[in-house]
Write an enzyme that holds these catalytic residues in place. Structure first.
Site, PDB file in Angstrom:
ATOM      1  N   LYS A 179      44.639  29.311 -45.112  1.00  0.00           N
ATOM      2  CA  LYS A 179      43.473  29.591 -44.066  1.00  0.00           C
ATOM      3  C   LYS A 179      42.975  28.068 -43.502  1.00  0.00           C
ATOM      4  O   LYS A 179      42.397  27.168 -44.071  1.00  0.00           O
ATOM      5  CB  LYS A 179      42.036  30.028 -44.627  1.00  0.00           C
ATOM      6  N   GLU A 253      39.385  19.017 -53.533  1.00  0.00           N
ATOM      7  CA  GLU A 253      39.302  17.523 -53.058  1.00  0.00           C
ATOM      8  C   GLU A 253      38.118  17.478 -52.226  1.00  0.00           C
ATOM      9  O   GLU A 253      38.160  18.180 -50.995  1.00  0.00           O
ATOM     10  CB  GLU A 253      40.557  17.165 -52.428  1.00  0.00           C
ATOM     11  N   CYS A 289      38.302  11.205 -45.994  1.00  0.00           N
ATOM     12  CA  CYS A 289      37.347  11.119 -47.001  1.00  0.00           C
ATOM     13  C   CYS A 289      37.409   9.943 -47.970  1.00  0.00           C
ATOM     14  O   CYS A 289      36.468   9.735 -48.810  1.00  0.00           O
ATOM     15  CB  CYS A 289      37.748  12.473 -47.928  1.00  0.00           C
ATOM     16  N   GLU A 388      27.721  10.887 -47.177  1.00  0.00           N
ATOM     17  CA  GLU A 388      28.919  10.541 -46.287  1.00  0.00           C
ATOM     18  C   GLU A 388      28.602  11.014 -44.875  1.00  0.00           C
ATOM     19  O   GLU A 388      28.101  11.979 -44.389  1.00  0.00           O
ATOM     20  CB  GLU A 388      29.800  11.719 -46.807  1.00  0.00           C
TER      21      GLU A 388
END
Length: 481
Positions: A179, A253, A289, A388
């Site tokens: 997806k 992750e 990331c 973040e």
């Protein structure tokens, strides 16, 4: 020219979608419509999972093939991807704002390299061994494929992160339902074309672009055996809860807020280390990331470090992602730019000192651009040091001695990446060993396909890449002989 698709790639065929709902990707640099694809529904997910299930369960199907035979198909897929290099670069850069110079390295060359690595590993790895039993007889230990994999991929490195999942799953003998993120769907169709050209058996790879609701349905689907997800920590927690209740293996992750530790002996000559610093702190417009967005600097050289990073950020060329000269492109969408700008406002409000950037670049009225931004005099407890941001924003934090630097680096909910910058690599490695993180580099950072990649704490569960990445798509079966 706009690209329009009205099918999904399921079971080795291009099949019609079940509703009229669509996804309309937009050029991040110009805000112009790029095209239209159907948005997958639960019915489409059901069809894709059924195809993957049939491919996996077939007595003489993919899972039963000799690993070397699977490797041949994987190498053909790598070749088919390479043939479409220009198309991948163009589509990815347009959709998420990744500079084409970055896309050519990490969205084409890197994915095919990962495929070839796992093809080689499939030929070399031991999928079965026999050992002596403690109570007599012998024991056969087999590594068997886990089954049908639900792979959910984000928009920031859509092809690289898709291949983190496809390559080891194929090598193990699994089938997949992929997806893609709604922000990056056009490149997924190129991948499907490559899958078809390579002769990947029907149902081994199925691709259904869809939104969050369909993704949640896929994660909980009763015919799925494993979930592999890359994305936000918040979404990862929800997926982990679902998989925990189902006792379903999951690889996550997730986010990061990594530390770049500049030691007191580091060479700050940007002519020598500028490229490495850029790649480990601002790569892909900061939408990466593992980046070291917390820069820890010794108080004895703090001004020098601030000046170096200010000069680095201020020197970068900001512009249309399709321009080969661009180093910093736009944010992937308007929502992401708003997020980044809100964090810049928080940094100002909490007393950090802005040394460069902080606004939108002049002359770029269209597109979701943000200037590369550096904050000095940042406290590690501040919002911009703990959360973040996922944009080109760096927080420079002073420290007193190596022990203090390690303490600050570890004072984070995350633990995904990091770097240590020093003239003494051995000393750098010693410091790196003390940082609680899944990966860390000394004077450089690049996720190598041969090494396990993943995080600790809120940065995720499990590992991708390396032999460990193959193991994540296998189960162990013991046969007593």
């Amino acid at each position: 020219m706009q690209l329009r698709y009205d099918t999904f790639y399921i079971g080795g065929e291009w099949v019609r979608h079940t509703t009229d709902r669509t996804i309309k990707p937009v050029n991040a640099s110009t805000e112009e419509l790029l095209g239209q694809v159907p948005e997958g529904t639960e019915a489409d997910i059901d069809r894709a999972v059924a195809a993957a299930r049939a491919a996996f369960d077939a007595p003489s199907g993919w899972a039963s093939w000799e690993p070397a035979r699977r490797a041949e198909v994987m190498e053909r897929l790598a070749d088919a991807i390479d043939k479409r290099a220009d198309g991948f670069v163009e589509r990815v850069s347009a959709q998420n704002g990744m500079p084409v110079a970055v896309a050519r390295q990490l969205e084409v060359g890197y994915p095919s390299a990962v495929l070839r690595y796992y093809a080689s590993l499939a030929r070399e790895a031991a999928f079965e061994e026999t050992r002596a039993g403690l109570f007599g007889g012998s024991i056969q230990v087999r590594k068997v494929p886990v089954g049908v994999v639900a792979a959910i991929v984000p928009w920031n490195f859509p092809q690289a992160l898709t291949m983190f999942k496809i390559a080891p799953a194929m090598a193990a003998g699994c089938s997949l339902v992929i997806k893609p993120s709604p922000e990056t769907v056009l490149d997924a169709y190129l991948l499907a074309e490559a899958v078809e050209e390579a002769g990947v058996p029907a149902g081994v790879i199925n691709i259904v672009p869809a939104g969050r609701e369909a993704g949640a349905y896929l994660v909980s689907h009763p015919a799925v055996d494993k979930v592999a997800f890359t994305g936000s920590t918040a979404a990862g927690r929800t997926i982990a809860e679902v998989c925990g209740r189902l006792l379903r293996p999951v690889t996550l992750e997730l986010g990061g807020k990594s530390a770049a530790i500049v030691l007191d002996d580091a060479d700050l000559d940007l002519a020598k280390i500028g490229e490495g610093l850029f790649g480990s702190t601002l790569l892909n417009n900061g939408q990466t990331c593992f980046l070291g967005t917390r820069v820890l600097a010794p108080r004895s050289r703090y001004t020098e470090v601030v000046d170096a990073f200010t000069a680095l950020a201020g020197s970068l060329t900001v512009g249309d992602a399709s321009d080969p000269a661009t180093q910093i492109g736009p944010m992937a969408n308007a929502r992401q730019r708003e997020r980044v700008e809100s964090y810049i406002a928080k940094g100002r409000a909490e007393g950090a000192r802005l040394t460069t950037g902080g606004g939108r670049p002049d002359g770029l009225e269209r597109g979701w651009f943000v200037q590369p931004t550096v904050f000095a005099d940042v406290d590690n407890s501040s919002t911009i040091a703990q959360e973040e941001i996922f944009g080109p924003v760096l927080s420079l934090i002073p420290y007193d001695g190596v022990d203090d630097a390690v303490r600050i680096a570890n004072d984070s909910d995350f633990g995904l990446g990091g770097t240590v910058w020093t003239a003494d690599p051995e000393r750098g490695a010693t410091v790196a060993h003390r940082v609680r993180t899944g990966t860390i580099g000394v004077n450089r950072y690049i996720p190598d396909p041969a090494a396990p990649f993943g995080g600790v704490k809120a940065s995720g569960l499990g590992r991708e890449l390396g032999p460990e990445g193959l193991t994540a798509y296998q189960q162990t079966q013991t046969v007593y002989l």
